[in-house]
Design an enzyme around this catalytic site. Structure first.
Site, PDB file in Angstrom:
ATOM      1  N   CYS A 256      34.359  17.522  13.334  1.00  0.00           N
ATOM      2  CA  CYS A 256      33.623  18.812  12.959  1.00  0.00           C
ATOM      3  C   CYS A 256      33.542  18.925  11.637  1.00  0.00           C
ATOM      4  O   CYS A 256      32.402  19.218  10.903  1.00  0.00           O
ATOM      5  CB  CYS A 256      34.058  19.998  13.540  1.00  0.00           C
ATOM      6  SG  CYS A 256      35.845  20.278  13.175  1.00  0.00           S
TER       7      CYS A 256
ATOM      8  N   HIS B 283      38.190  24.626  13.674  1.00  0.00           N
ATOM      9  CA  HIS B 283      36.674  24.135  13.772  1.00  0.00           C
ATOM     10  C   HIS B 283      36.039  24.351  12.087  1.00  0.00           C
ATOM     11  O   HIS B 283      36.357  25.327  11.694  1.00  0.00           O
ATOM     12  CB  HIS B 283      35.917  24.682  14.707  1.00  0.00           C
ATOM     13  CG  HIS B 283      34.641  24.274  14.937  1.00  0.00           C
ATOM     14  ND1 HIS B 283      34.177  22.849  15.067  1.00  0.00           N
ATOM     15  CD2 HIS B 283      33.474  25.031  14.796  1.00  0.00           C
ATOM     16  CE1 HIS B 283      32.906  22.889  15.334  1.00  0.00           C
ATOM     17  NE2 HIS B 283      32.419  24.131  14.905  1.00  0.00           N
TER      18      HIS B 283
END
Length: 269
Positions: free
Chosen positions: A22, A101
């Site tokens: 990510c 994330h």
């Protein structure tokens, strides 16, 4: 349409297909949507051209299969110090696991978009005449969704190389100095005594130039540290630490060294 997933062909959006990518994808989401302002280089330029007409899921798959991007991403993977249980790595995350994330916020054509590879498309957060003010409010709202006292947030920005901006300013200062030196020479040839103002301005520019050069040196030093840190984070120091601890144990000094370290840790401010 603020805060909703949209299908906008002006936004280059790729879904995240693989795990633990990510951060790389968040950076690429910014770069690939600023191609008119950033020199992407051959690899990213070719990838964007190839993937532009693909749907988001296929863009993500194309990104995963780009050898050059994958090699650069993998070069920053932290070496595994110990062999872990493969079944443990594949288990679903539980409530006690820390899940982090990375996502991107990018202004595109006067609107602010949130690019999260785990979503099905870009999220439109509305008009962004002052996008920094708008994104600040959006980020604050997002942080407010977590429990009180949660501080594990990391906010980063993709910015231009300050060395380039400083070098451009040095060139501008040099041009101003040259112009003023020519003006000063004309005044002296005309036997004018009114040269103090021009000389003062030249001195000020020379002082500014020296400061700019100092800032360039600081930036060069910063990038040298970055390169050194990146080289260290790719190394596995566990074998070295193991052999060192083993040698200290054989000499009978390991236990005392551990106790000294614990005491020093207690006394830290």
């Amino acid at each position: 349409n603020s805060g909703v997933v949209v299908d906008n062909s002006d936004v280059f959006f790729a879904q995240q297909i693989i795990q633990n990518a990510c951060a790389t994808q968040a950076i690429l989401s910014i770069l690939l949507n600023r191609e008119s302002e950033i020199e992407l280089g051959e690899t990213l330029t070719n990838f964007r051209s190839f993937a532009s007409d693909l749907p988001p899921d296929m863009r993500g798959l194309a990104l995963t299969n780009c050898d050059q991007i994958r090699e650069v991403h993998n070069s920053f993977v932290r070496p595994e110090s110990f062999i872990t249980d493969p079944d443990e790595d594949r288990r679903p995350a539980g409530e006690d696991d820390d899940l982090f994330h990375f996502i991107s916020y990018v202004p595109i054509n006067g609107r602010l978009y949130e690019l999260d590879g785990l979503k099905r498309g870009p999220i439109d957060h509305g008009e962004s005449a002052d996008w920094l003010e708008r994104v600040g409010a959006v980020i604050q709202e997002r942080m407010g969704e977590y429990k009180e006292g949660e501080i594990r947030f990391n906010l980063m920005a993709v910015i231009g190389d300050r060395r380039k901006m400083l070098s451009e300013r040095i060139t501008s200062v040099d041009n101003d100095i040259s112009r003023l030196m020519a003006e000063l020479e004309k005044l002296r040839l005309g036997e004018s005594s009114d040269t103090g103002d021009v000389e003062s301005r030249i001195a000020g520019l020379n002082s500014e130039r020296a400061e700019l050069e100092h800032l360039v040196e600081l930036e060069n030093g910063k990038f040298a540290r970055y390169r050194f840190d990146n080289s260290l984070r790719k190394l596995n120091f566990i074998p070295f630490v193991y052999q060192l601890a083993r040698a200290m144990a054989q000499k009978g000094v390991l236990e005392s060294a551990v106790e000294k370290a614990k005491e020093k840790a207690k006394n830290r401010p």
